[in-house]
Write a protein that holds these residues in place. Structure first.
Motif, PDB file in Angstrom:
ATOM      1  N   ARG A   1      28.435  53.487  33.215  1.00  0.00           N
ATOM      2  CA  ARG A   1      28.488  54.876  33.669  1.00  0.00           C
ATOM      3  C   ARG A   1      28.402  55.883  32.525  1.00  0.00           C
ATOM      4  NH1 ARG A   1      32.537  58.531  34.236  1.00  0.00           N
ATOM      5  NH2 ARG A   1      34.072  56.981  33.573  1.00  0.00           N
ATOM      6  N   PRO A   2      29.093  55.699  31.387  1.00  0.00           N
ATOM      7  CA  PRO A   2      28.980  56.709  30.316  1.00  0.00           C
ATOM      8  C   PRO A   2      27.660  56.646  29.557  1.00  0.00           C
ATOM      9  CG  PRO A   2      31.021  55.408  30.140  1.00  0.00           C
ATOM     10  CD  PRO A   2      30.106  54.685  31.063  1.00  0.00           C
ATOM     11  N   LEU A   3      26.871  55.605  29.751  1.00  0.00           N
ATOM     12  CA  LEU A   3      25.637  55.470  28.983  1.00  0.00           C
ATOM     13  C   LEU A   3      24.589  56.468  29.474  1.00  0.00           C
ATOM     14  CD1 LEU A   3      25.315  51.575  28.872  1.00  0.00           C
ATOM     15  CD2 LEU A   3      26.275  53.086  27.114  1.00  0.00           C
ATOM     16  N   PRO A   4      23.879  57.119  28.562  1.00  0.00           N
ATOM     17  CA  PRO A   4      22.779  57.994  28.994  1.00  0.00           C
ATOM     18  C   PRO A   4      21.621  57.165  29.518  1.00  0.00           C
ATOM     19  CG  PRO A   4      22.859  57.849  26.599  1.00  0.00           C
ATOM     20  CD  PRO A   4      24.080  57.140  27.101  1.00  0.00           C
ATOM     21  N   PRO A   5      20.859  57.680  30.481  1.00  0.00           N
ATOM     22  CA  PRO A   5      19.744  56.906  31.045  1.00  0.00           C
ATOM     23  C   PRO A   5      18.720  56.467  30.003  1.00  0.00           C
ATOM     24  CG  PRO A   5      20.244  58.797  32.424  1.00  0.00           C
ATOM     25  CD  PRO A   5      21.064  58.948  31.190  1.00  0.00           C
ATOM     26  N   LEU A   6      18.552  57.257  28.941  1.00  0.00           N
ATOM     27  CA  LEU A   6      17.598  56.859  27.901  1.00  0.00           C
ATOM     28  C   LEU A   6      18.038  55.592  27.179  1.00  0.00           C
ATOM     29  CD1 LEU A   6      16.652  60.314  26.300  1.00  0.00           C
ATOM     30  CD2 LEU A   6      15.206  58.823  27.687  1.00  0.00           C
TER      31      LEU A   6
ATOM     32  N   ILE B   1      16.479  56.417  38.071  1.00  0.00           N
ATOM     33  CA  ILE B   1      17.220  57.524  38.694  1.00  0.00           C
ATOM     34  C   ILE B   1      18.322  56.984  39.598  1.00  0.00           C
ATOM     35  CG2 ILE B   1      16.987  59.570  40.149  1.00  0.00           C
ATOM     36  CD1 ILE B   1      14.073  59.742  39.249  1.00  0.00           C
ATOM     37  N   PHE B   2      18.042  55.894  40.295  1.00  0.00           N
ATOM     38  CA  PHE B   2      19.048  55.274  41.166  1.00  0.00           C
ATOM     39  C   PHE B   2      20.273  54.850  40.373  1.00  0.00           C
ATOM     40  CE2 PHE B   2      20.648  51.078  42.416  1.00  0.00           C
ATOM     41  CZ  PHE B   2      21.284  51.403  43.604  1.00  0.00           C
ATOM     42  N   LEU B   3      20.073  54.232  39.225  1.00  0.00           N
ATOM     43  CA  LEU B   3      21.210  53.804  38.408  1.00  0.00           C
ATOM     44  C   LEU B   3      22.039  54.997  37.949  1.00  0.00           C
ATOM     45  CD1 LEU B   3      19.664  50.983  36.154  1.00  0.00           C
ATOM     46  CD2 LEU B   3      21.223  50.719  38.099  1.00  0.00           C
ATOM     47  N   ALA B   4      21.373  56.086  37.611  1.00  0.00           N
ATOM     48  CA  ALA B   4      22.107  57.265  37.158  1.00  0.00           C
ATOM     49  C   ALA B   4      22.933  57.881  38.283  1.00  0.00           C
ATOM     50  CB  ALA B   4      21.126  58.293  36.590  1.00  0.00           C
ATOM     51  N   ILE B   5      22.408  57.836  39.510  1.00  0.00           N
ATOM     52  CA  ILE B   5      23.125  58.419  40.650  1.00  0.00           C
ATOM     53  C   ILE B   5      24.218  57.490  41.159  1.00  0.00           C
ATOM     54  CG2 ILE B   5      22.841  59.279  43.018  1.00  0.00           C
ATOM     55  CD1 ILE B   5      20.029  60.089  42.335  1.00  0.00           C
ATOM     56  N   PHE B   6      24.005  56.193  41.062  1.00  0.00           N
ATOM     57  CA  PHE B   6      24.882  55.208  41.695  1.00  0.00           C
ATOM     58  C   PHE B   6      26.326  55.321  41.189  1.00  0.00           C
ATOM     59  CE2 PHE B   6      26.950  51.103  41.898  1.00  0.00           C
ATOM     60  CZ  PHE B   6      26.687  50.684  43.190  1.00  0.00           C
ATOM     61  N   ALA B   7      26.497  55.397  39.877  1.00  0.00           N
ATOM     62  CA  ALA B   7      27.850  55.334  39.305  1.00  0.00           C
ATOM     63  C   ALA B   7      28.737  56.491  39.758  1.00  0.00           C
ATOM     64  CB  ALA B   7      27.760  55.266  37.782  1.00  0.00           C
ATOM     65  N   PRO B   8      28.332  57.753  39.613  1.00  0.00           N
ATOM     66  CA  PRO B   8      29.242  58.834  40.048  1.00  0.00           C
ATOM     67  C   PRO B   8      29.528  58.818  41.543  1.00  0.00           C
ATOM     68  CG  PRO B   8      27.088  59.716  39.456  1.00  0.00           C
ATOM     69  CD  PRO B   8      27.108  58.303  38.996  1.00  0.00           C
ATOM     70  N   MET B   9      28.571  58.392  42.357  1.00  0.00           N
ATOM     71  CA  MET B   9      28.814  58.348  43.791  1.00  0.00           C
ATOM     72  C   MET B   9      29.804  57.251  44.146  1.00  0.00           C
ATOM     73  SD  MET B   9      25.087  59.179  45.478  1.00  0.00           S
ATOM     74  CE  MET B   9      25.760  58.952  47.109  1.00  0.00           C
ATOM     75  N   ALA B  10      29.676  56.088  43.520  1.00  0.00           N
ATOM     76  CA  ALA B  10      30.609  54.992  43.791  1.00  0.00           C
ATOM     77  C   ALA B  10      32.019  55.342  43.320  1.00  0.00           C
ATOM     78  CB  ALA B  10      30.125  53.713  43.115  1.00  0.00           C
ATOM     79  N   ILE B  11      32.127  55.944  42.144  1.00  0.00           N
ATOM     80  CA  ILE B  11      33.439  56.314  41.619  1.00  0.00           C
ATOM     81  C   ILE B  11      34.095  57.379  42.499  1.00  0.00           C
ATOM     82  CG2 ILE B  11      34.634  57.336  39.663  1.00  0.00           C
ATOM     83  CD1 ILE B  11      33.712  54.484  39.194  1.00  0.00           C
ATOM     84  N   SER B  12      33.305  58.337  42.976  1.00  0.00           N
ATOM     85  CA  SER B  12      33.864  59.387  43.837  1.00  0.00           C
ATOM     86  C   SER B  12      34.334  58.819  45.168  1.00  0.00           C
ATOM     87  CB  SER B  12      32.825  60.479  44.071  1.00  0.00           C
ATOM     88  OG  SER B  12      32.462  61.110  42.865  1.00  0.00           O
ATOM     89  N   ALA B  13      33.562  57.901  45.748  1.00  0.00           N
ATOM     90  CA  ALA B  13      33.977  57.286  47.011  1.00  0.00           C
ATOM     91  C   ALA B  13      35.265  56.481  46.824  1.00  0.00           C
ATOM     92  CB  ALA B  13      32.862  56.397  47.548  1.00  0.00           C
ATOM     93  N   ARG B  14      35.351  55.738  45.730  1.00  0.00           N
ATOM     94  CA  ARG B  14      36.571  54.978  45.458  1.00  0.00           C
ATOM     95  C   ARG B  14      37.759  55.911  45.247  1.00  0.00           C
ATOM     96  NH1 ARG B  14      37.448  52.475  39.665  1.00  0.00           N
ATOM     97  NH2 ARG B  14      37.804  54.713  39.398  1.00  0.00           N
ATOM     98  N   SER B  15      37.547  57.002  44.506  1.00  0.00           N
ATOM     99  CA  SER B  15      38.627  57.953  44.265  1.00  0.00           C
ATOM    100  C   SER B  15      39.082  58.609  45.564  1.00  0.00           C
ATOM    101  CB  SER B  15      38.166  59.017  43.270  1.00  0.00           C
ATOM    102  OG  SER B  15      39.153  59.996  43.074  1.00  0.00           O
TER     103      SER B  15
END
Length: 308
Positions: free
Chosen positions: A157-162, A183-197
């Protein structure tokens, strides 16, 4: 006897005085003036009177801010304080917008660039909604799922897409799938973390109350946990789509022939700053419009946010 007569006369005099006072016509109370009506305080909702943090609309302030920034842009370019090579005027950017919309840029019109980018961003966003939200909810309700999915998600999650763009290219090539997957990988992490939170922030009293009323585990998850987690899920979706637009430029760096990010990068190579600013404005308008849409859906679908 004389004293009694005097008291009787005094009492009669008081009664007559009170009758005459009551018979006096009372002037109607003058209503508030127009000036006082204009500047009178409006009625407040519960919690606003004592300074609820962040309460109230900021639309007018935002409009003033945008107007001031635009005026500053016009002033700086009109007076020649900055070279047009670095900051073209609004008129030059608008003229380039018309030119690219009709004649195109880099072998494609603005509409074709926009359609390609929207397909990539919203395709990845749809895939993330179908996978990240269920996995995030599962991480919140199951310690086994949390132990399986949480470490890899928190690792990348903290890694930049580049940083993982080269690996995506090596694994999946330079085709369309690699761009959408990045783009999917970049979106996936914050959405999963927010749903878990969101799931983990549900009040335990609400869960106990549901169980005490005879609810099953699935009913508690569906009617209590999911509904309470919806505000966090919507926040994750808003953050995710913003990250998706940010990653779009990185995804269109490699072997792209169309797209807003490709157009901006290609224009930068030729120092066409008017095309660069025009592309940035178009990307920002699409991202902001989708964020406004998500806010509206959140107000409609989650009316209890901030009230329970």
């Amino acid at each position: 006897m004389s004293n009694l007569k005097n008291e009787s006369n005094a009492s009669l005099h008081n009664q007559r005085g009170s009758i005459s006072l009551s018979a006096t016509p009372v002037k109607p109370h003058a209503g508030p003036s127009l000036l006082s009506q204009l500047f009178s305080k409006k009625s407040v909702r519960p919690g606003e009177q004592f300074g609820a943090p962040g309460q109230g609309s900021s639309g007018f302030i935002g409009f003033v801010t945008v107007s001031l920034l635009f005026s500053l842009w016009v002033l700086v370019t009109a007076t020649g304080w900055v070279s047009p090579l670095f900051l073209p005027s609004p008129q030059a950017v608008f003229d380039k917008f018309i030119l690219v919309s009709t004649e195109g840029f880099a072998n494609a019109t603005l509409l074709e660039h926009t359609q390609t980018s929207l397909y990539r961003v919203f395709g990845a966003f749809t895939l993330a909604c179908l996978t990240a939200i269920p996995i995030g909810i599962l991480m919140g309700v199951s310690r086994v799922a949390r132990g399986v999915f949480d470490p890899p998600i928190e690792f990348y999650r903290p890694l930049p897409p580049l940083a993982y763009l080269p690996m995506v290219i090596i694994w999946f090539g330079i085709g369309e799938f690699s761009k959408v997957y990045l783009i999917f990988l970049a979106i996936f992490a914050p959405m999963a973390i927010s749903a878990r939170s969101g799931v983990r922030s549900v009040s335990i009293e609400q869960i106990h109350a549901a169980y005490s009323m005879g609810a099953t585990r699935m009913q508690v998850i569906r009617h209590v946990i999911l509904k309470s987690a919806l505000p966090e899920i919507f926040t994750g979706m808003r953050i995710g789509i913003g990250v998706g637009w940010t990653t779009l430029v990185a995804g269109e760096m490699v072997a792209s022939t169309r797209g807003l990010g490709f157009m901006v990068l290609n224009a930068a190579e030729f120092l066409a700053s008017d095309v660069v600013i025009m592309g940035v404005i178009v990307i920002g308008l699409f991202a902001f419009s989708f964020d406004l849409l998500m806010r509206h859906l959140e107000r409609v679908l989650v009316p209890w946010k901030g009230k329970v």
